[in-house]
Design an enzyme around this catalytic site. Structure first.
Site, PDB file in Angstrom:
ATOM      1  N   HIS A   1     -33.012  14.507  12.332  1.00 20.59           N
ATOM      2  CA  HIS A   1     -31.723  13.949  12.791  1.00 20.59           C
ATOM      3  C   HIS A   1     -31.998  12.697  13.605  1.00 20.59           C
ATOM      4  O   HIS A   1     -32.229  12.747  14.819  1.00 20.59           O
ATOM      5  CB  HIS A   1     -30.943  14.982  13.620  1.00 20.59           C
ATOM      6  CG  HIS A   1     -29.549  14.533  13.948  1.00 20.59           C
ATOM      7  ND1 HIS A   1     -28.420  15.253  13.587  1.00 20.59           N
ATOM      8  CD2 HIS A   1     -29.081  13.433  14.585  1.00 20.59           C
ATOM      9  CE1 HIS A   1     -27.330  14.608  13.987  1.00 20.59           C
ATOM     10  NE2 HIS A   1     -27.711  13.504  14.612  1.00 20.59           N
TER      11      HIS A   1
ATOM     12  N   ASP B   1     -24.365   8.615   6.257  1.00 27.37           N
ATOM     13  CA  ASP B   1     -23.473   9.273   7.214  1.00 27.37           C
ATOM     14  C   ASP B   1     -22.080   8.646   7.090  1.00 27.37           C
ATOM     15  O   ASP B   1     -21.892   7.463   7.346  1.00 27.37           O
ATOM     16  CB  ASP B   1     -24.021   9.067   8.632  1.00 27.37           C
ATOM     17  CG  ASP B   1     -23.639  10.184   9.581  1.00 27.37           C
ATOM     18  OD1 ASP B   1     -23.592  11.356   9.140  1.00 27.37           O
ATOM     19  OD2 ASP B   1     -23.405   9.908  10.776  1.00 27.37           O
TER      20      ASP B   1
ATOM     21  N   GLY C   1     -19.361  10.110  13.862  1.00 30.57           N
ATOM     22  CA  GLY C   1     -18.184   9.515  14.486  1.00 30.57           C
ATOM     23  C   GLY C   1     -17.459  10.501  15.372  1.00 30.57           C
ATOM     24  O   GLY C   1     -18.061  11.440  15.884  1.00 30.57           O
TER      25      GLY C   1
ATOM     26  N   HIS D   1     -22.379  16.378  11.542  1.00 32.12           N
ATOM     27  CA  HIS D   1     -22.343  16.544  12.990  1.00 32.12           C
ATOM     28  C   HIS D   1     -21.193  17.498  13.293  1.00 32.12           C
ATOM     29  O   HIS D   1     -20.061  17.279  12.828  1.00 32.12           O
ATOM     30  CB  HIS D   1     -22.037  15.220  13.684  1.00 32.12           C
ATOM     31  CG  HIS D   1     -23.133  14.195  13.655  1.00 32.12           C
ATOM     32  ND1 HIS D   1     -23.434  13.457  12.553  1.00 32.12           N
ATOM     33  CD2 HIS D   1     -23.978  13.777  14.640  1.00 32.12           C
ATOM     34  CE1 HIS D   1     -24.427  12.623  12.846  1.00 32.12           C
ATOM     35  NE2 HIS D   1     -24.775  12.796  14.105  1.00 32.12           N
TER      36      HIS D   1
ATOM     37  N   GLU E   1     -20.494  19.246  18.678  1.00 28.67           N
ATOM     38  CA  GLU E   1     -21.013  18.287  19.653  1.00 28.67           C
ATOM     39  C   GLU E   1     -19.844  17.869  20.551  1.00 28.67           C
ATOM     40  O   GLU E   1     -19.762  18.283  21.697  1.00 28.67           O
ATOM     41  CB  GLU E   1     -21.620  17.073  18.919  1.00 28.67           C
ATOM     42  CG  GLU E   1     -22.165  15.992  19.850  1.00 28.67           C
ATOM     43  CD  GLU E   1     -22.536  14.693  19.115  1.00 28.67           C
ATOM     44  OE1 GLU E   1     -21.995  14.424  18.030  1.00 28.67           O
ATOM     45  OE2 GLU E   1     -23.358  13.942  19.663  1.00 28.67           O
TER      46      GLU E   1
HETATM   47  N1  HPA Z   1     -22.532  12.008  16.805  1.00 28.19           N
HETATM   48  C1  HPA Z   1     -21.570  11.396  16.132  1.00 28.19           C
HETATM   49  N2  HPA Z   1     -21.726  10.197  15.620  1.00 28.19           N
HETATM   50  C2  HPA Z   1     -22.891   9.571  15.765  1.00 28.19           C
HETATM   51  C3  HPA Z   1     -23.925  10.162  16.448  1.00 28.19           C
HETATM   52  C4  HPA Z   1     -23.736  11.442  16.993  1.00 28.19           C
HETATM   53  O1  HPA Z   1     -24.641  12.047  17.598  1.00 28.19           O
HETATM   54  N3  HPA Z   1     -24.964   9.286  16.427  1.00 28.19           N
HETATM   55  C5  HPA Z   1     -24.551   8.208  15.744  1.00 28.19           C
HETATM   56  N4  HPA Z   1     -23.288   8.374  15.336  1.00 28.19           N
HETATM   57 ZN    ZN Z   2     -26.388  12.018  15.301  1.00 26.16          ZN
END
Ligand code: HPA
Ligand code: ZN
Length: 347
Positions: free
Chosen positions: A17, A147, A179, A206, A209
């Site tokens: 990642h 992504d 995002g 993702h 988070e």
């Molecule tokens: N989360 C969401 N979007 C992102 C991240 C992340 O950790 N890193 C780069 N774009």
């Molecule tokens: Zn990320």
């Protein structure tokens, strides 16, 4: 006795990642912004927001929202194919210096196209792939995951998925979802993921988070995500931990990222050990190493200090298994690192 730093420095590293744009060296970012006459800071709808130009200060943000805008500012500074080639070249140099031997790297082409509509995105990706392949001569291999950026919505996501499908087998192996997770939930992208998976792309997202455990469940159930980026908020719901365990879905855990975006409490130990204790498969990653002023080495050091070198080595083996390499390549990598990880350590 060998120091943690020395023990970790010598370990082979697997990075699952890691965002390529988020790996842009601060010095290079400042150079690119100066050349283009743009600020190091980006705020939507506001022209020319002044930003610092000292490399020691450009990568700073107060929370997750500001982090995403810093990521956008970095992407804006990457204007032409040569800039991306340089980014990839410097990434390879930094990775080899740390003994990274395998990596799956995110790129966010919809962000590039947002700032630079004239950019030939497929040609730029091919250039990046070419630069990454130079690492093979040094025993390292890298693949790309496109992504999708949630903020641009499902139509833009489908365009990215189509392009990724065209480049499948040509260095692009999967699709991801990044995002603003709090405003753009996984289910918006169900069709995009169904298309991508049918085209042979591997699926990650993702989740857990900036949003809670339900987002992790939705990424698995609506998108067919095979690994989850972060996922730490799965700890909020034992049923989601059960789901991760039952389906053997690994979490790509990025401790410093979580501390700096504020999604994990700074003054408490990072919950990766709790996830591991709950039987969830954990890998250790750096996310956007330059932006978070960390590195895969530093993340490994944090983990080794917290839970010891033997557990870190287990996480590295887990990363091999969690990778999207085919069975034969995984076996070869396992054998290669097996000999090294088994080496007795004084630490
Ligand atoms: N989360 C969401 N979007 C992102 C991240 C992340 O950790 N890193 C780069 N774009
Ligand atoms: Zn990320």
């Amino acid at each position: 006795m060998q120091s943690v730093e020395a023990a970790v420095a010598s370990l082979p590293k697997i990075h699952l990642h890691c965002h390529l744009e988020g790996s842009l060296r601060a010095e290079t970012f400042v150079e690119l912004t100066k050349r283009a006459g743009i600020s190091t800071r980006y705020r939507p709808g506001q022209a020319d927001v002044p930003g610092p130009d000292d490399p020691a200060e450009v990568y700073s943000f107060a929370d997750f929202g500001e982090f995403l805008l810093t990521f956008a500012a970095v992407s804006r500074s990457l204007a032409g194919p040569d800039d991306y080639a340089r980014l990839a070249r410097e990434f390879v140099a930094d990775a080899l210096a740390q003994r990274v031997i395998y990596g799956e790297l995110f790129i966010s082409p919809s962000v590039w196209a947002f700032f630079h509509p004239e950019l030939d995105v497929p040609a730029t990706i091919r250039l990046i792939v070419q630069e990454l392949r130079a690492a093979r001569a040094h025993g390292a291999e890298f693949a790309l995951i496109a992504d999708v950026t949630r903020n641009f919505g499902p139509e833009s996501a489908m365009r990215t998925a189509r392009m990724a499908a065209e480049l499948a087998g040509d260095g692009v192996i999967g699709i991801g979802l990044g995002g603003d997770e709090s405003r753009f939930p996984p289910e918006l992208f169900g069709e995009v993921y169904a298309y991508a998976r049918a085209a042979g792309l591997r699926a990650v997202a993702h989740a857990g988070e900036a949003a809670g455990a339900q987002s992790v469940r939705d990424a698995i159930e609506h998108l067919g995500a095979e690994r989850i980026g972060h996922g730490i908020r799965a700890l909020e719901d034992p049923a989601v931990l059960d789901l991760l365990r039952e389906r053997a879905i690994p979490l790509e855990v990025c401790p410093t990222s979580n501390h700096l975006t504020g999604v994990a409490a700074k003054d408490a130990p990072h919950p990766f050990a709790a996830l591991d204790a709950a039987g969830v498969i954990v890998t250790i990653d750096a996310d956007d190493p330059a932006l978070f002023r960390t590195s895969i080495t530093r993340e490994y050091e944090l983990v080794a200090r917290d839970v010891g070198l033997a557990t870190l080595q287990r996480f590295i083996r887990q990363a091999v298994d969690a990778s999207f390499l085919d069975a034969a390549a995984k076996r070869a990598l396992r054998e290669r690192i097996g000999a090294e990880l088994a080496r007795p350590s004084a630490y």
